[in-house]
Each structure stands twice: as structure tokens, then as C-alpha cells.
Write an enzyme that holds these catalytic residues in place. Sequence first.
Site, PDB file in Angstrom:
ATOM      1  N   GLY A   1      -0.551   4.294   0.499  1.00 34.24           N
ATOM      2  CA  GLY A   1      -1.394   5.739   1.062  1.00 34.24           C
ATOM      3  C   GLY A   1      -0.204   6.412   1.593  1.00 34.24           C
TER       4      GLY A   1
ATOM      5  N   GLY B   1       0.911  -1.302   0.156  1.00 36.72           N
ATOM      6  CA  GLY B   1      -0.015   0.100   0.078  1.00 36.72           C
ATOM      7  C   GLY B   1       0.692   1.325   0.125  1.00 36.72           C
TER       8      GLY B   1
ATOM      9  CB  ALA C   1      -4.088  12.072   6.329  1.00 40.11           C
TER      10      ALA C   1
ATOM     11  CG  ASP D   1      -7.616   4.435   7.371  1.00 49.45           C
ATOM     12  OD1 ASP D   1      -7.176   5.031   8.499  1.00 49.45           O
ATOM     13  OD2 ASP D   1      -7.849   4.802   6.544  1.00 49.45           O
TER      14      ASP D   1
ATOM     15  CB  VAL E   1      -1.283  -8.193  -1.735  1.00 51.74           C
ATOM     16  CG1 VAL E   1      -0.974  -9.152  -0.562  1.00 51.74           C
ATOM     17  CG2 VAL E   1      -0.249  -7.140  -2.054  1.00 51.74           C
TER      18      VAL E   1
ATOM     19  CD  GLU F   1     -13.992  17.053   4.267  1.00 51.75           C
ATOM     20  OE1 GLU F   1     -13.125  17.374   4.933  1.00 51.75           O
ATOM     21  OE2 GLU F   1     -14.081  16.053   3.302  1.00 51.75           O
TER      22      GLU F   1
ATOM     23  N   GLY G   1       0.496   5.979   4.873  1.00 55.44           N
ATOM     24  CA  GLY G   1       1.252   5.146   5.771  1.00 55.44           C
ATOM     25  C   GLY G   1       2.348   4.576   4.567  1.00 55.44           C
TER      26      GLY G   1
END
Length: 437
Positions: free
Chosen positions: A21, A19, A324, A308, A87, A179, A23
Site C-alpha cells: 500500500g 504489503g 495515506a 495503519d 503471509v 464521500e 507505506g
Amino acid sequence: MTPALAVTKRGRPHVVIIGCGFGGLYAARALRSAPVTVTVIDRTNHHLFQPLLYQVATATLSPADIAQPIRFLLRKQPNTAVILDEVERVDPDRRVVHLTEAGPLSYDYLIVAAGARHSYFGNDGWEAAAPGLKTLDDALEIRRRFLIAFEKAEQCADAAERQAWLTFVVVGGGPTGVELTGIMPGIARLGMRGEFRNADPADIRVVLLEAGPRVLPAFSDRSSARAHADLEALGVDVKVNTMVTGIDASGVRVGEEFLAARTVFWGAGNAASPLARSLGVPLDKAGRVRVNADLSVPGHAGLLVVGDLAAVEQKNGELVPGVAPAAMQEGRWAARNVIRAVSGRQMRPFRYTNKGDLATIGRERAVAEFGNGRLKFGGRLAWMLWLFIHIMYLAGFRNRVIVLMEWAYAYVTYRRGARIIRSSEARPHASLAREAP
């Protein structure tokens, strides 16, 4: 059995990151000068700035404005390779990652940052009628439905049917829901003014449904109340303590009440990536991995989970929030712990630093909290701070410049520059059709 691929360099330990993102990216960057070989695996070729995803969904920004190719971001790291693949599962006992196309990949250290998807709380059948917002594909589908709704309303001879197309429902009063609903009225009433002849975009009705007692539940009561008031001032119909019991292509059911709406979006709840289940380790109710204080997985040396997907408990007993900034901090810390382990040192416990919380509600409206809630304010100052911070955290200089220009254009003209419906989107496949029965 196909032998596991081993990506090593001069005998260096192999670190695999699943991943890219927040992290995963921050973990990879922290390993730039480390004496290891790094492989980053992601199902897409881009790093996505998720906090601005709702602006793609509402045609304010284009996809390329908030995404950057992973290879470009990591191009100056000679010790890092990138694999575009899915994966399937992880075998932590054998230290092997099984990929869909590239085959098995062995590792010495594994950092799992696979993220999360939206959760429908056991009502997965609602997803077709109410898409969530986690990926670029999600944002483009929401943008398509948002724009198509006005075109359908323009073609309606029946007033009730026209209003159903001009009614937008968002389920979930967290940041995503706030939002989305905060930006929609201004786009319709000001950005589309004078463009339609039969339907008036000013007749838009935006409804926010929240099952809990208040919107933005992660914020203080004061900030939550301000956000609620700001949404109502913008023309949003905010309904709290409202549990959705059914969603289909014709609308939303709340108890015995039915709300006719041809366009429904989902912003309530997250579920950890199903990849967590393949690890064979204890998970919490949300499917997140229960990690040690140093972000490692109990009983599996060399395996760390961040973002997450990780249930990280703080000293006060609360879990680190799935935001984030937390994922960035965890990614960097996991990488540093890998470096410590490689050098024979003990890994250290992770400590989350809450740098503050921000949520934008609409034009010149936002709420901000800093110092663990001791400093709270809202309005134009919070909105400008939100703009500045999000510009600074965007990956890539080009993205920062383009987004700043798009925001300036939208602020001055009230127009959005990404209101394009491709021909393939104008007549969607039957499986994506939104026509009411």
C-alpha cells in the site's frame, strides 16, 4: 522443516516489506539505491490508490484507473523482487516470514505495512449485509449492489418494496461515509435520468448514520458543520448520535426503529490486520503494534511497522492518524532508518508532518484544513484542490490522464462511464443474494 529462503545479493542485507500500500510502496522506493536486497510481498499484484476507491464503488471510475501492477511500479529497481503470496505469520525471533505458498523467507530487516480492514465492533455477522470498502473486491461488490438496486426497483410492483430498493444506508460518518453518500444522489437523479420506466431514480433516499455527535469527527467543528450542511443540501438524510443495533438483508435497526433498506454499506471503524497478532508484541485496543519513536518494535531489532498497522505516538501524546500521507511518510522514514542501521548509524525518531486534511462531499463541495486547522475553507476551491492533489498522487501517468478524462466527462455530462454489470454479477450466488426475506 523447510529451510528458510534467503534472497541475498553479494552478501547484502535482505529487507522484506510486507504489503505494498502507501507505506510499503514508499518504503520500497526509498530503498532503490540502498546497498540492500529488497523483497516486497503482497497478496495482490497491484498497488491501490485507496482514497478514490469510493469512486469505483459508485461506478465513476474503473478498477484499472486507480491501481497499478506492483512489478510495473518497481521495475526500475534492480535490487527489488516481488512475491505474490499471503503471509501466514512472522517469527521475529528467528527473523522468518512464513508464506502460504512460497514457504519461509528469512530477513535481516522487516518492514510490516499490512494495513487494516473494516471493523464491525464485534458484530461480524453484519458484514454479509453491509460490506465495507478497503479493497478492489470490496468496491466491485458495492458497485454491483448499488447498480442492482435500481434494476430490482424497476421490477417491483409494490411501492413500499420499490422504495426499499431505492433506499441506501451508509453506516459511519467519516470520510468514506461522507464521500459515498455525497456522490450517490447526483448519480441517481442526474446520471440515470430518463433511463427507467417503472422506477424513478430521483426517488432515491440516501441515509448516513453516525454514532457520534458529528460527521467528519477528525475535522474541526466548523468543517464538520459545513460538511453536514452540504450533505443535506445534496439530499442526504444525515442522522448523528445514532447507534446501529442490527443489520440484515431487509434493512437497518436503530434502537427500536427499523429502516427498510435493501442496500447498506459500512464505513465505520478500522481494525488492524490480524498479522499483527503473530508478531507476539504489545498491541493497542485497535490491534495496532505499539512501536518505538523510530518505528521499530520494542525488543525486536530489525523489525519496523508502518501505516495503519502502527500505533505511532506523537510528542503531544496523540497517535499519528491512519491516513495515506502518514503512511507515505512512515514508509520513507522506515526505509531511511534501515539504511542508517545497515551503515552502522543510529535510527532516528519519526516526526509526522500534517500537510493538511481534505474531504470531498459531492460535486463542487469539499472541506479543507491546513496548518493544523488554522486555515479552513470549503466549497469549489477546496473541491478543485482535492481533485488536483488526488490526480498528482496517483501512481502512473496513464492513471492520471484517464482519471482526469473520466472526471471531466462526468462533470460535463453527469454520466458515469463504469456502470457495467457483468452477467455473473446480475445473478449472484445465493451467498451474496440481497433479496429480503
